[in-house]
Design a protein around this motif. Structure first.
Motif, PDB file in Angstrom:
ATOM      1  N   ASP A  59      36.947  40.349  38.289  1.00 29.58           N
ATOM      2  CA  ASP A  59      37.490  39.246  37.489  1.00 29.58           C
ATOM      3  C   ASP A  59      37.690  39.747  36.065  1.00 29.58           C
ATOM      4  OD1 ASP A  59      38.317  36.886  36.446  1.00 29.58           O
ATOM      5  OD2 ASP A  59      36.374  35.865  36.604  1.00 29.58           O
ATOM      6  N   ASP A  60      38.835  40.368  35.839  1.00 29.54           N
ATOM      7  CA  ASP A  60      39.119  41.037  34.576  1.00 29.54           C
ATOM      8  C   ASP A  60      40.611  40.888  34.310  1.00 29.54           C
ATOM      9  OD1 ASP A  60      39.992  43.282  32.824  1.00 29.54           O
ATOM     10  OD2 ASP A  60      37.901  43.939  32.973  1.00 29.54           O
ATOM     11  N   ARG A  65      44.825  39.306  40.479  1.00 32.96           N
ATOM     12  CA  ARG A  65      43.741  38.549  41.117  1.00 32.96           C
ATOM     13  C   ARG A  65      43.848  38.677  42.632  1.00 32.96           C
ATOM     14  NH1 ARG A  65      45.801  33.788  37.330  1.00 32.96           N
ATOM     15  NH2 ARG A  65      47.619  34.392  38.579  1.00 32.96           N
TER      16      ARG A  65
END
Length: 334
Positions: free
Chosen positions: A122-123, A128
């Protein structure tokens, strides 16, 4: 005698009669009774809440991916996956969805450890990861139920959804001698192609939850896939699912016979253990001039794609006698 693909099958007389007599309406308005009946029946038959009739497997897969993923999202799939290799990059071009292909194992599966390693953190630097897309059958090979269970465990662990490109899912079910719902139950969505071995002239189904299919229906209109009096086509699709499944057993038997006979030919190498359903691949030695051979076969009434490996597909319009004649001609021309 066309061995290129099971997409070349001709509709049966029963299909033609049903198409002529189909009750129709405007499907974009939701008024076509034959389409509505097919969608409702298919959803219940396969254990889903809802279904959507589409013009093709490519369209069904595109809608399936776009209904799961938003712009900038990513789906995991095999490097040999049809919706990665052979659908013109539609998910990326039309959905702005990034494919993350993983090398397929020889049996068609994707290594779970490699899938886990491919899930993005989650960056904001990364797309995604939202979806795992599997294909069953893949190049004619059947994914075992045990593998589907492990894939389901993986997506649940990582909070992903799982989509099945089930273009030939009935071939998989027949090969495993199980009800198709035993495969479908592992997936959040699934496509079924009606126009391959099942013999309909056109059409595929996308299955999923009511909310998911409502989104896919809107997307279908967006990409120009809304059809009007589509019941003429859907009538053949219903027969494909209710009357033509048994034929797949014959197709599989013919494919195994074809593989056995091809393996006897000089310069032909066939891995019989991977001939699970109706698709046969033969690796050719350099001594085999496949372009010249296929040209001669064409003069004899055979349609074969000149490729290496050579891909031959059995279907309802190919009989054992056709295979025997093909082998006879190949022996002559090698």
């Amino acid at each position: 005698m066309d061995f290129r693909s099971d997409t070349v099958t001709k509709p049966s007389q029963a299909m033609r009669d049903a198409m002529i007599n189909a009750a129709v309406g405007d499907d974009v308005y939701g008024d076509d009774p034959t389409v509505n009946e097919l969608e409702q029946w298919a959803a219940e038959r396969h254990g889903f809440e809802a279904a959507l009739y589409t013009s093709s497997g490519t369209q069904a897969n595109l809608l399936g991916l776009m209904a799961h993923c938003e712009r900038g999202d990513e789906y995991l799939c095999g490097q040999q996956a049809h919706n990665y290799l052979y659908e013109a990059g539609g998910a990326a071009v039309l959905g702005s969805i990034q494919p993350q292909p993983i090398e397929n194992n020889p049996d068609g599966s994707l290594d779970i450890a490699k899938l886990k390693a491919a899930v993005k953190p989650d960056d904001s630097h990364f797309a995604r990861t939202k979806l795992l897309s599997l294909e069953n059958t893949i190049n004619g090979k059947v994914l075992p139920l045990e593998y589907l269970a492990s894939a389901r465990q993986f997506v649940d662990e990582y909070g992903l959804s799982m989509h099945l490109d089930g273009a030939r899912v009935y071939n998989a079910a027949v090969a495993l001698d199980i009800d198709v719902r035993e495969i479908a139950k592992y997936f959040d969505s699934m496509t079924i192609c009606l126009s391959k071995g099942l013999g309909a002239p056109i059409g595929s189904l996308l299955l999923g939850s009511k909310e998911y299919i409502a989104k896919a229906r809107r997307l279908r209109k967006m990409v120009g896939g809304g059809m009007r009096q589509a019941g003429i086509l859907a009538a053949a699709g219903k027969i494909a699912l209710t009357e033509n499944v048994e034929q797949l057993k014959v197709d599989h038997q013919n494919a195994k016979y074809l593989a056995t006979e091809l393996a006897k030919l000089p310069g032909f190498s066939v891995k019989a253990e991977y001939v699970h359903t109706n698709i046969v691949f033969a690796k050719l030695d350099e001594s085999v001039d496949i372009k010249t051979i296929t040209a001669k076969l064409a003069d004899d009434g055979f349609t074969v794609t000149a490729s290496n490996p050579l891909r031959l597909v059995t279907h309802r319009d190919v009989t054992k006698q056709h295979i025997e004649l093909l082998i006879e001609k190949l022996n002559k021309y090698i």
